[in-house]
Design a protein around this motif. Structure first.
Motif, PDB file in Angstrom:
ATOM      1  N   UNK A  51      75.625  53.904  34.414  1.00  0.00           N
ATOM      2  CA  UNK A  51      74.490  54.636  35.001  1.00  0.00           C
ATOM      3  C   UNK A  51      73.158  54.088  34.468  1.00  0.00           C
ATOM      4  N   UNK A  52      73.130  53.832  33.163  1.00  0.00           N
ATOM      5  CA  UNK A  52      71.909  53.333  32.531  1.00  0.00           C
ATOM      6  C   UNK A  52      71.583  51.917  33.013  1.00  0.00           C
ATOM      7  N   UNK A  69      67.674  44.021  31.524  1.00  0.00           N
ATOM      8  CA  UNK A  69      68.356  45.230  31.998  1.00  0.00           C
ATOM      9  C   UNK A  69      69.528  45.576  31.081  1.00  0.00           C
ATOM     10  N   UNK A  70      70.313  44.568  30.705  1.00  0.00           N
ATOM     11  CA  UNK A  70      71.458  44.822  29.819  1.00  0.00           C
ATOM     12  C   UNK A  70      70.993  45.291  28.438  1.00  0.00           C
ATOM     13  N   UNK A  71      69.977  44.619  27.884  1.00  0.00           N
ATOM     14  CA  UNK A  71      69.462  45.037  26.570  1.00  0.00           C
ATOM     15  C   UNK A  71      68.933  46.464  26.620  1.00  0.00           C
ATOM     16  N   UNK A  72      68.251  46.785  27.705  1.00  0.00           N
ATOM     17  CA  UNK A  72      67.681  48.132  27.846  1.00  0.00           C
ATOM     18  C   UNK A  72      68.789  49.185  27.909  1.00  0.00           C
ATOM     19  N   UNK A 112      71.862  48.901  26.741  1.00  0.00           N
ATOM     20  CA  UNK A 112      72.528  48.968  25.434  1.00  0.00           C
ATOM     21  C   UNK A 112      71.706  49.804  24.444  1.00  0.00           C
ATOM     22  N   UNK A 113      70.404  49.496  24.363  1.00  0.00           N
ATOM     23  CA  UNK A 113      69.544  50.211  23.399  1.00  0.00           C
ATOM     24  C   UNK A 113      69.405  51.686  23.762  1.00  0.00           C
TER      25      UNK A 113
END
Lengths: 220, 83
Positions: free
Chosen positions: A42-43, A70-73, A75-76
């Motif tokens: 979802x994120x 997008x992936x880093x965001x 994950x964080x």
């Protein structure tokens, strides 16, 4: 009292979907791993939505850069959400609460990436529009007086730090997160500096009898 | 008729002086943002329920962008109601 009711006693207004998210993300839930996977998906979808919205403004960034962001965001944001799960009070839907974390992460990362290697202007060029002092025929006397007083107040009444921060953000369009990173501080601390500078400017103008709004309350 | 220089001056003055009246801090804005957006999407009086939010969004372009993104994402999934 059933266990789930006890667990969510401080969140009386939870909608059914939000309640299901919290129950599945509970550390004792057998479905927690699957729920975390679903939340991450979802994120990631929300992060890609944000990247798509902003990528037109940054033509020099490549497609791979945006997908990495997008992936880093996601994950964080997932880490932050799981850490702050106890703070969710049910004032909104759970998904809205979760989205704000990933959108914040994505926005900050995109702004910082876009300004990577760029110098932050401490005396923005656009400031010359006002400091030039060349009034146009359309400006009335009141506007000219206001501009002159504002120029003087910025020069004389603000501290060097207040002047640099206010001009960089309000005139130079430097993103506040970028400036915060360069100065080793936070968005909130810099906005407080801006808020105090604005209050000082409004006070200076009011002392000269100029109409530029009166400061009555300040930040809460 | 006004020149582009005049328009620029007016915009700069507004950005330099910011909103008047009480406003939330950035941290308070983040804490209330999800509630505020859900109220907006539901067509409720978000500004009455979260005083100081609108003024902060007028003064802080980063928080305004965060708000606009969250509103766009939530509204995409749940069409807005009311005015």
């Amino acid at each position: 009292m059933p266990a789930s009711t006890t667990r969510h006693a401080g969140r009386p207004s939870l909608d059914p979907e939000s309640r299901r998210w919290l129950e599945r993300l509970d550390p004792h839930s057998p479905g927690r791993d699957a729920a975390i996977q679903a939340l991450h998906a979802l994120l990631l979808d929300a992060a890609r939505f944000e990247v798509r919205r902003r990528r037109a403004a940054f033509p020099h960034l490549r497609g791979d850069d945006f997908d990495d962001l997008a992936h880093q965001s996601a994950d964080d944001a997932l880490v932050a959400i799981l850490r702050k799960l106890g703070d969710f009070r049910g004032d909104s839907r759970f998904t809205t609460w979760a989205y704000k974390f990933v959108l914040y992460e994505a926005a900050v990362k995109i702004r910082r990436r876009a300004w990577q290697g760029r110098e932050v202007p401490l005396e923005p060029e656009r400031w010359s529009v006002m400091t030039a002092g060349a009034a146009t025929p359309h400006e009335d006397a009141e506007t000219r007086e206001l501009l002159a007083a504002l120029r003087d107040a910025i020069r004389d009444d603000l501290s060097a730090h207040q002047r640099e921060v206010l001009l960089a953000v309000a005139v130079g369009d430097v993103p506040i997160d970028v400036l915060a990173e360069r100065l080793g501080t936070t968005r909130g601390a810099l906005y407080k500096t801006i808020h105090d500078a604005r209050r000082k400017l409004r006070g200076s103008l009011a002392a000269r009898g100029l109409r530029a709004g009166t400061d009555t309350e300040g930040q809460r | 008729m006004t020149s582009s220089g005049d328009t620029e001056r007016v915009r700069l003055v507004a950005r330099l002086l910011g909103p008047t009246g009480p406003e939330l801090t950035c941290a308070e804005c983040f804490a209330q943002l999800d509630r505020y957006v859900d109220l907006e999407v539901a067509g409720a009086a978000a500004d009455r329920h979260v005083p100081g939010m609108r003024a902060h969004l007028e003064g802080c372009s980063a928080c305004l962008e965060d708000h606009d993104s969250l509103l766009a994402l939530v509204a995409r999934q749940r069409p807005r109601h009311g005015p």
